[in-house]
Each structure stands twice: as structure tokens, then as C-alpha cells.
Design a protein around this motif. Structure first.
Motif, PDB file in Angstrom:
ATOM      1  N   ALA A   1       0.828  -1.210   0.000  1.00 56.62           N
ATOM      2  CA  ALA A   1       0.000   0.000   0.000  1.00 56.62           C
ATOM      3  C   ALA A   1       0.856   1.251   0.000  1.00 56.62           C
ATOM      4  O   ALA A   1       0.462   2.291  -0.535  1.00 56.62           O
ATOM      5  CB  ALA A   1      -0.926   0.003   1.216  1.00 56.62           C
ATOM      6  N   GLY A   2       2.024   1.185   0.582  1.00 54.10           N
ATOM      7  CA  GLY A   2       2.913   2.341   0.620  1.00 54.10           C
ATOM      8  C   GLY A   2       4.201   1.986   1.327  1.00 54.10           C
ATOM      9  O   GLY A   2       4.278   1.015   2.085  1.00 54.10           O
ATOM     10  N   ILE A   3       5.247   2.762   1.047  1.00 54.16           N
ATOM     11  CA  ILE A   3       6.546   2.591   1.701  1.00 54.16           C
ATOM     12  C   ILE A   3       6.881   3.910   2.385  1.00 54.16           C
ATOM     13  O   ILE A   3       6.981   4.951   1.736  1.00 54.16           O
ATOM     14  CB  ILE A   3       7.645   2.194   0.703  1.00 54.16           C
ATOM     15  CG1 ILE A   3       7.259   0.877   0.000  1.00 54.16           C
ATOM     16  CG2 ILE A   3       8.983   2.061   1.400  1.00 54.16           C
ATOM     17  CD1 ILE A   3       8.227   0.428  -1.071  1.00 54.16           C
ATOM     18  N   LEU A   4       7.015   3.861   3.702  1.00 55.74           N
ATOM     19  CA  LEU A   4       7.141   5.079   4.482  1.00 55.74           C
ATOM     20  C   LEU A   4       8.494   5.183   5.164  1.00 55.74           C
ATOM     21  O   LEU A   4       9.134   4.173   5.474  1.00 55.74           O
ATOM     22  CB  LEU A   4       6.048   5.143   5.561  1.00 55.74           C
ATOM     23  CG  LEU A   4       4.608   5.344   5.092  1.00 55.74           C
ATOM     24  CD1 LEU A   4       3.979   4.007   4.732  1.00 55.74           C
ATOM     25  CD2 LEU A   4       3.778   6.035   6.153  1.00 55.74           C
ATOM     26  N   ASP A   5       8.895   6.423   5.413  1.00 52.58           N
ATOM     27  CA  ASP A   5      10.017   6.689   6.294  1.00 52.58           C
ATOM     28  C   ASP A   5       9.579   6.336   7.713  1.00 52.58           C
ATOM     29  O   ASP A   5       8.446   6.624   8.105  1.00 52.58           O
ATOM     30  CB  ASP A   5      10.393   8.174   6.203  1.00 52.58           C
ATOM     31  CG  ASP A   5      11.657   8.495   6.976  1.00 52.58           C
ATOM     32  OD1 ASP A   5      11.600   8.460   8.221  1.00 52.58           O
ATOM     33  OD2 ASP A   5      12.680   8.798   6.356  1.00 52.58           O
TER      34      ASP A   5
END
Length: 545
Positions: A506-510
Motif C-alpha cells: 500500500a505504501g513505503i514510508l520513512d
């Protein structure tokens, strides 16, 4: 505590294995309807103490125990778990004891099946009665409903998400008519936060009906929130017994390890990475209970890449598929070359390694020694720890090299054992997990998948495991992909964190992104939909987080 006779009392319980004392003079009381939190580091004696209470055969086979166990003021001595069950003691073990090919109903009602008469039984006797499946289903559903969770009672265990398996285990115990004492060993270790909240609420309701609960957990916030009292074991001794309202998480942690604990390793700032070492495109995996159908991401050389998400959404399935433990498809590139899927030996030969979330089923040879467990995979795939004779006509295990290596990892990972010759099955769950890590490190992989590396281990051991992963990444240059249900753990050690939802990234976050950002992705709500930039896109373009 009142002056009334406690439901359960342990007096001076002592136990040793082969001369090594693992429990020394442990005593405590438990009243009806009370929830006792039992805490301690891995190897502190919690599992052994509960094995004594539940009459596990290993206790009798190793010389029995000292001290007394009293139920309703009368001394008891259980020769088998069936004796404990008859006395009203139920136990949910840390490792599942369900039959995979059976449904939830069949597991919950196992050995308590309900039969009904028929024409054949009227003629040939009661042994020819048939199962009353409707009544069994209704009764199983009733037990499941008491936990406040929805589970398909007709679903096979092998097809269930791991969280549902845990609820099925507990439903089986509370269905027993005479259950008065319930032992829960790490019941929330495999659950998501929302599932854990449901379970904790159910445990409180059970206690209100008069069932006494011994609640073992390394999630100390749960201990403080749910328990009436907290008993700490350290090095086999009960060192602290205090009302939960009079202690804190920090105090409990210190009592467990005898020192202050740094509960979370912190990632180093300003790290830089190489080109992508692993590129995954449109990966699908056919793993029961896991949804992986369109996962795409890249991992760069030298980073610690995290994968998180809710149970059953695909995070566990990704490494199992790439390592070819389950049928999988899509495109996987490793070190610039296609990685064929379907043969578990290929990833190992190419420089990948995997620490499975299923340490007992996949990770360990339980009856073998620690040195054999640690060296076995490297011996099979790399030909290490073998001495050749007569030009390679004969080979022999290099026992000395195996022992030296095992001793090195025992020291590095602080594995609590009697020595490298000890059988893996005799270790606590957390120490078994450390052996799985040692086995993977022994391969010297270019990329290491670690799935739920701190599941079910204590706060001190978590710190050790996370620190060792950081050191292996930093000193040996090993790229690490860490899959975990503990979001805060991922944020504390990883350079980037991918959130899996509905089988996709769904997403790649810091890791420094807000808790709300992570929650949106775990709920499957993309940032683009709320007018925010997707930090995962910038991370994939090669910029250092």
C-alpha cells in the motif's frame, strides 16, 4: 487477597534438568476470578513452571519436581495433562496444538464429541451412534462468540489466518465444562493490535465469571492493563509479586532483567545504500491464510527494509513465496538476475536466507543439538563443516568446527542453554528463536529475510535480537528484510517500512512518518486519496530516507 482458601497455591516449587536448577522455591496464590500476570525473560522458568502445573510428561520423565501444588487447599500431583484437565485447568500453549486438517468445530470439540442415536445404534448398540454435528457446531460457535470474534466454524485450521488459530485454541479451552483455571502463554503474540484488544476484553469477561487466569506475555502494557497482580520470575526464582496497580512497565522490565533495559534499538542517521539488490514485481503467493496477489517493491543493497501490516494481509506470505516454501509467481530479480520460484534450494544457493515465523515447524530440528541445528543448512547447501577423505570419496562431519561456531553464536546471541550439545526442544521459545537466527547467520547470506524475529520473546531478548540484526547489517553488509507485526519495532530499526494491505504494497514510508500515516496505509487508504504525497514513491527513487 482475602483470607479464604485460594483456588490455586504453589508452595516452594523446585525443578532441575540434569543438575541445572531452573526453578527454585517458587510460591504464589491465585484466587477465583483473579488474573495473574506471569513475566520473566526467556529461560526464567515460566514454561517449566506451567509444565509442572499442567502435568506435562517431560516433568515426570526428568525426575519430577519439588514443592507442592494445592487446588482448593488440597495437594494435587498431576501425572498427565488429562489429570490437570479433570481438575479444571486449561492451557493454551505458545505453539499451536491444533490439527491442521480439522475444522474449528472439530478442534474445539476434540475428545468431547457429541453423538446422537439412530436406527443402527438402536440395533447394534451405542458404539454405532453418529456425530451430532449441528449441536457440536452450535456449542463451538458459542465458545467462539464468548471471545467476541467472528470465525467460520467450518473452516479448516490450515486455511485460517494465524490470529484465528489462536482464538480457536482459546475457544477449545473455555468450552470445557469444568475449566476453573486458564493458563494463557503469549496469547496475543500472533495477534494484531485490534485482535489483541478483543482478546484482552474477553479474558476480563472470563475472569468476571470466576475463572482464574494466569496470563503470560512479553507485551508489558497488556500485563499492566489486564492483570490484578504481576509475578516476576528471574533465573528460576520468584523475585517480585505485586498488585498491577502499584507498578509500571519500566519497573516490571527492570525486575525481569535485574537492570535497566533499552526497549528499542534506534536506527542510525545518515545511512546510504547501493543499487537495488532485490526487485519484486507483481508477486503472488498461494499461502493459506495469507493474501499476496500483486506485491511490488525494491530493496537496496545494505539497508534494513521493513514489511508490516495487519494479520492475513500478505506480509508473512511475501518471504515464504520468494523463498519458494509456497507456490508463487511474478517476477523476482536478485543481484540483477531472475530468481526462479518453485525450488526452495535455489534461493539458498543464490545467497538468500530465511528465518521463518514458524520456528518449530520450519526453523528447527527439535530433537537435534544446537550445534547440529546451527550448522545443518550450511552443511547441506554449502558443503561446510565436512572433512573429505581419499580425495572426496568419504566425508565426515567436522564436529570441532561445528561446536566452535555454535559456541560463538551462543555467546553473541546470549542463548540460555546448558551447552551446544543441548537439544533444541529443551530451550525456551525465545532461545529457540535465537538458534534460528544463528542458523541463518551461519549461511553468510547477501540478503536475510527475518519473519517475526521477536515474536513471543521477552523485552531483554528483543533488545539483543534487534541489536544483533543491526550489527550483522552494519559489520557484514547483510541486507535485511524484516517482517513484523510490531510496528514500533519496525520503525525503531528499519530504514524504510512497507505496509502490506490486501495483498499489495500500500505504501513505503520513512520510519519517522506519523502514526496516523501508518494507520492510513494499514487500513488500505492511500495517501494520494487524501491529497498527500506517497513517501514510498520518493523512497523507491533511490533517495536515502
Amino acid at each position: 487477597m482475602s483470607n479464604e482458601t485460594p483456588l490455586l497455591r504453589l508452595e516452594g516449587v523446585t525443578k532441575d534438568f540434569s543438575g541445572t536448577v531452573v526453578l527454585e522455591n517458587v510460591s504464589f496464590d491465585l484466587a477465583a476470578g483473579e488474573i495473574l500476570g506471569l513475566v520473566g525473560e526467556n529461560g526464567a522458568g515460566k514454561t517449566t513452571l506451567m509444565s509442572i502445573l499442567f502435568g506435562m510428561p517431560v516433568i515426570r520423565e526428568t525426575g519430577g519436581y519439588g514443592g507442592k501444588i494445592l487446588v482448593d487447599g488440597k495437594e494435587v500431583s498431576f501425572s498427565s495433562p488429562f489429570d490437570a484437565l479433570d481438575a479444571g485447568i486449561g492451557m493454551v500453549h505458545q505453539e499451536f496444538s491444533l490439527i491442521p486438517g480439522f475444522t474449528a468445530v472439530e478442534n474445539i470439540m476434540l475428545n468431547r464429541e457429541i453423538s446422537k442415536p439412530g436406527i443402527i445404534s438402536d440395533v447394534f448398540g451405542p458404539r454405532m451412534r453418529t456425530l451430532d454435528r449441528k449441536t457440536m457446531k452450535d456449542r463451538a460457535q458459542s465458545a467462539i462468540s464468548r471471545l467476541g470474534i467472528e470465525i467460520d466454524p467450518e473452516m479448516k485450521i490450515s486455511e485460517m489466518p494465524i490470529g484465528h488459530k489462536q482464538f480457536t485454541e482459546i475457544a477449545r479451552e473455555i468450552d470445557r465444562e469444568r475449566v476453573r483455571i486458564l493458563v494463557l502463554d503469549e496469547p496475543t503474540a500472533v495477534l494484531t493490535e485490534s485482535e489483541a484488544e478483543i482478546l484482552l476484553a474477553a479474558v476480563k469477561k472470563l475472569a468476571q465469571t470466576g475463572i482464574a487466569v494466569i496470563f503470560i506475555s512479553h507485551r508489558l502494557h497488556e500485563i499492566v492493563n489486564i492483570c490484578d497482580r504481576v509475578l516476576t520470575l528471574r533465573d528460576g526464582k520468584s523475585v517480585r509479586d505485586i498488585p498491577a496497580s502499584q507498578t509500571t512497565i519500566e519497573d516490571i522490565a527492570v525486575s525481569m532483567v535485574g537492570r535497566e533495559v533499552n526497549t528499542a534499538a534506534r536506527r542510525e542517521a545518515g545511512r546510504s545504500f547501493g543499487e537495488p539488490i532485490l526487485s519484486v514485481d507483481r508477486l503472488w503467493v498461494d499461502m493459506p491464510g495469507e493474501i499476496v496477489r500483486n506485491a511490488s517493491f525494491e530493496v537496496r543493497q545494505g539497508e534494513i527494509f521493513g514489511i508490516g501490516g495487519l494479520a492475513g494481509q500478505g506480509k508473512i506470505g511475501i518471504p515464504n513465496g520468494i523463498m519458494s516454501l509456497y507456490p508463487a509467481g511474478g517476477s523476482v530479480m536478485f543481484k540483477g538476475k531472475p530468481l526462479p520460484l518453485g525450488n526452495p534450494r535455489v534461493p539458498l544457493l543464490e545467497g538468500l536466507a530465511f528465518v521463518s515465523e514458524d520456528r518449530r515447524g520450519v526453523g528447527l530440528l527439535l530433537d537435534e543439538t544446537l550445534e547440529w541445528n546451527i550448522a545443518f543448512t550450511a552443511m547441506q547447501t554449502q558443503g561446510r563443516f565436512l572433512k573429505s577423505w581419499l580425495g572426496g570419496l568419504f566425508t565426515q562431519r567436522d564436529e570441532k568446527a561445528m561446536k566452535e561456531l555454535a559456541d560463538e553464536y551462543i555467546k553473541m546471541l546470549e542463548i540460555k542453554c546448558t551447552g551446544s550439545f543441548q537439544a533444541a526442544k529443551e530451550l525456551s521459545g525465545g532461545n529457540q528463536q535465537k538458534v534460528c537466527l544463528a542458523k541463518a547467520f551461519c549461511l553468510g547470506p547477501d540478503l536475510l529475510f527475518v519473519s517475526e524475529p521477536t515474536r513471543g520473546i521477552d523485552i531483554g531478548a528483543k533488545s539483543i535480537v534487534l541489536d544483533v540484526l543491526r550489527r550483522v547489517n552494519r559489520d557484514q553488509g547483510t541486507t535485511i528484510v524484516m517482517v513484523s507485526s510490531e510496528l514500533e519495532e519496525l520503525r525503531s530499526i528499519c530504514d524504510r517500512v512497507a505496509i502490506v494491505s490486501n495483498g499489495e504494497i500500500a505504501g513505503i514510508l520513512d520510519p519517522e512518518s506519523s502514526q496516523a500515516d501508518f494507520a492510513l496505509y494499514m487500513a488500505g487508504i492511500r495517501h494520494e486519496q487524501s491529497g498527500k504525497e506517497n513517501p514510498g514513491n520518493t523512497a523507491l527513487e533511490g533517495r536515502t530516507p
